[in-house]
Design an enzyme around this catalytic site. Structure first.
Site, mmCIF file in Angstrom:
data_model
loop_
_atom_site.group_PDB
_atom_site.id
_atom_site.type_symbol
_atom_site.label_atom_id
_atom_site.label_comp_id
_atom_site.label_asym_id
_atom_site.label_seq_id
_atom_site.Cartn_x
_atom_site.Cartn_y
_atom_site.Cartn_z
ATOM 1 N N GLU A 49 0.888 -1.156 0.000
ATOM 2 C CA GLU A 49 0.000 0.000 0.000
ATOM 3 C C GLU A 49 0.930 1.212 0.000
ATOM 4 O O GLU A 49 1.731 1.386 0.924
ATOM 5 C CB GLU A 49 -0.831 -0.045 1.275
ATOM 6 C CG GLU A 49 -2.066 0.796 1.275
ATOM 7 C CD GLU A 49 -2.725 0.760 2.650
ATOM 8 O OE1 GLU A 49 -2.884 1.831 3.227
ATOM 9 O OE2 GLU A 49 -3.040 -0.348 3.143
ATOM 10 N N ASP A 60 -3.897 10.157 10.070
ATOM 11 C CA ASP A 60 -2.620 9.552 10.439
ATOM 12 C C ASP A 60 -2.051 10.084 11.738
ATOM 13 O O ASP A 60 -2.187 11.263 12.066
ATOM 14 C CB ASP A 60 -1.610 9.779 9.307
ATOM 15 C CG ASP A 60 -1.942 8.914 8.101
ATOM 16 O OD1 ASP A 60 -2.036 7.689 8.289
ATOM 17 O OD2 ASP A 60 -2.135 9.459 7.006
#
Lengths: 259, 403
Positions: A49, A60
């Site tokens: 990924e 994140d």
């Protein structure tokens, strides 16, 4: 069945869970990213990924934020990301998935983005700030050749998980915990309860678990409730801590062995 | 849409034309749905509205006056200038209008912990204030740069028992404080309500904040009709995220003869690359939960922006402003840091009102607008906040000229 799900199916048929490794494109350096990615693919990652760096990565935690900032500082653009994908794909049959926030994709131009991504051998897309509500507004016809992977979280209702499963292609990305990406020291019982619930509701797709998974023990704990796992921050942390790629490769091997 | 039809946004998908929406991680969807459902129930609930009205009156000090600016009017020698005095709200800015509404919402949602982001600190102070009043835990995210330039407000928040979390990522200003607040919310969504301070973020926030702030425009309309028996010709407000502007504009959107003008921060100048004139120079993008005009580079990375006023120092803008720009219902202009500083002095000297540096941008635009007006016209300027908080910045910039 989609290309990515067929791939996961084959791994599962040999009594293994799929291991997807997340890397931020161009981290730790613009020059050796492809070599590092290929070492990881050759030593246990079933899928890659690749994160498109973004200035404001909302979903994140600090580790991926840092890698994203460094990557941008090094001047990594979407064009570089496609170059990396093309080079990696020329050496492996394993699926490549792009993970990126909506704005850089929009700015690059959706048609342009899709053409470049297809040409570079990308099979799937994850856009974490495009939930079900914005699926139609964002994924127009240009995206038809990509497997669009949607996420479930512990706050998704049963009905919603079923809808996400219907819309998702490739696999369903089951976020293990509420919160941002990044390693967790321990997971409480609610996490397992939620994974069981989600796994029982996902019927059309394979289901991979991500967020917080950082060690072989985590994988062993979650294996019964998924078809594979995604590890990101823990690998990026290793890349940040050591220049010795062997250490990183050994870590990926240990994750693969636990799958 | 054309401006002939009745304005009715957002639509059922939370969109203002192509703008707005819910571009957020999946974790937040259920909280946004709960918020929307609860808000729509309470919007027409008399008990809730009465409680809010009572708080606005008894605690916030509303209605705020609409002050005729006699000397400022004489200075320009053109249209009559009125000032809507949001600087007289409790805590010194319009921000408390929204914080009071949202703290009641948080109570109805059963949340026990409140988070907020702040730039100039006014929204942080407003949130800390309502948390103190209602006894809820309060965490405020604030960029390190803003903590330095808004020390007074940081101290006020701490006195009110809020925890102020310094944000060190990115440009260390409002944009990054907002990112951190969203990340906190993604993590603690079960017990936490995020009081967003402007008409930004995912649906339903731009709608909710606008509705709570529209009391500014509703009062202005009533007051000006009372004084002048007619509506104003122009309404001016500064725009960062754009909540004070939406608050005063919204009740006038269907009054086509009222010219609505938003004033952004041109920082060191529009061609300096150091500004935050989003609607003037930005282009549509997706950012912090919404589709809206955005200052960004050629790769779609969000720009680091600059304004002397911490509250305007933001690369995005509320999505409703993006629609209002496109349909040409509101015109957006910009003024520089220097022009804003001059306007701060002008308003202080002529009217005895020290405006916030944010507000001073709206005041500064009078220099450009007034020559175009005539004596039988009326201009209203939204004085969104008071400038005490900015004294450090003002002293550093032009202290030697004054002292």
């Amino acid at each position: 069945m989609t290309k990515i799900s067929e791939f996961i199916q084959k791994i599962n048929q040999s009594n293994k869970k799929a291991l997807s490794i997340f890397l931020t494109a161009g981290f730790p350096s613009k020059e050796n990213f492809v070599d590092i990615a290929l070492s990881i693919v050759e030593n246990g990652a079933d899928m890659l990924e690749i994160g498109i760096p973004f200035s404001d990565p909302l979903a994140d935690g600090p580790t991926i934020q840092f890698s994203s900032q460094m990557s941008l500082k090094n001047g990594v653009s979407l064009k570089d990301v496609f170059n990396y994908c093309e080079k990696i794909k020329s050496k492996t049959e394993k699926p490549l998935i792009l993970m990126g926030y909506a704005n850089p994709i929009l700015k690059f131009g959706i048609k342009n983005f899709c053409n470049n991504a297809l040409h570079s051998g990308v099979s799937g897309l994850i856009v974490p700030d495009v939930p079900l509500e914005e699926y139609e507004s964002f994924y127009d016809n240009e995206f038809k050749n990509f497997e669009k992977i949607l996420l479930t979280t512990p706050t998704s209702s049963d009905k919603r998980i079923q809808e996400i499963d219907q819309k998702s292609e490739g696999f369903v990305y089951c976020v293990s915990v509420t919160g941002t990406t990044g390693t967790r020291n321990n997971f409480d019982e609610n996490v397992i309860t939620n994974l069981k619930r989600t796994y029982s509701l996902v019927s059309k797709n394979k289901m991979l678990i991500g967020f917080g998974i950082s060690k072989p023990d985590d994988i062993k704990k979650f294996s019964p409730y998924c078809d594979g796992v995604i590890v990101g921050s823990a690998v990026i942390k290793k890349l940040r801590e050591t220049e010795d790629i062997k250490e990183v490769v050994n870590f990926v091997k240990s994750l693969h062995d636990a799958c | 849409m054309n401006t002939q039809s009745v304005y009715n946004f957002p639509d059922i998908n939370g969109k203002f034309g192509i703008y707005g929406g819910k571009f957020v991680p999946e974790t937040l969807i259920s909280a946004l749905d709960d918020l929307e459902k609860t808000y729509l129930e309470l919007k027409n609930n008399n008990e809730f509205q009465n409680e809010l009205s009572s708080l606005q009156k008894e605690y916030n000090g509303r209605p705020t006056p609409l002050t005729f600016a006699k000397r400022l009017t004489e200075y320009f020698g053109k249209a009559k200038i009125y000032l809507k005095r949001e600087d007289l709200c409790h805590t010194g800015a319009h921000k408390l209008n929204n914080a009071l509404g949202q703290i009641l919402l948080a109570k109805k949602l059963g949340k026990t912990r409140i988070i907020a982001e702040t730039g100039a600190g006014q929204h942080g102070v407003a949130t800390a204030t309502v948390c103190a009043k209602f006894g809820l835990k309060c965490v405020v995210y604030m960029g390190e740069v803003d903590i330095e330039r808004q020390k007074l407000n940081v101290f006020r928040m701490k006195m009110l028992s809020a925890e102020v979390v310094p944000v060190t990522s990115g440009s260390r200003t409002l944009k990054d404080a907002t990112n951190e607040a969203i990340r906190d919310w993604v993590t603690n969504v079960a017990n936490t309500h995020y009081i967003i301070g402007s008409v930004v973020g995912p649906h339903p926030y731009p709608m909710i904040v606008r509705d709570f702030q529209s009391i500014i425009g509703i009062e202005t309309k009533e007051q000006i009709l009372n004084y002048e028996r007619k509506l104003p010709n122009y309404i001016l407000a500064c725009v960062g995220g754009g909540s004070n502007a939406m608050g005063i504009f919204y009740p006038f959107v269907n009054d086509k003869n009222v010219n609505l003008i938003g004033v952004e921060a041109a920082g060191y100048g529009l061609d300096s690359g150091k500004h935050c004139a989003t609607l003037t120079l930005g282009e549509p993008g997706i950012f912090q939960g919404m589709k809206t005009y955005l200052l960004q580079d050629e790769n779609g990375q969000v720009s680091e922006v600059h304004s002397i006023s911490a509250g305007l120092d933001y690369p995005g803008v509320g999505p409703e402003h993006s629609l209002l720009k496109d349909i040409k219902r509101v015109k957006y202009f910009s003024v520089t840091d220097d022009e804003a500083l001059e306007a701060t002095i002008l308003l202080s000297k002529l009217e005895g009102i020290l405006p916030a540096l944010e507000t001073a941008h709206a005041v500064a635009y009078l220099n450009k607008l007034m020559p175009e007006t005539s004596k039988d016209e009326i201009v209203v300027v939204n004085i969104s906040g008071r400038g005490d908080k900015d004294l450090n910045t003002i002293i550093n910039q032009i202290g030697d000229k004054i002292l």
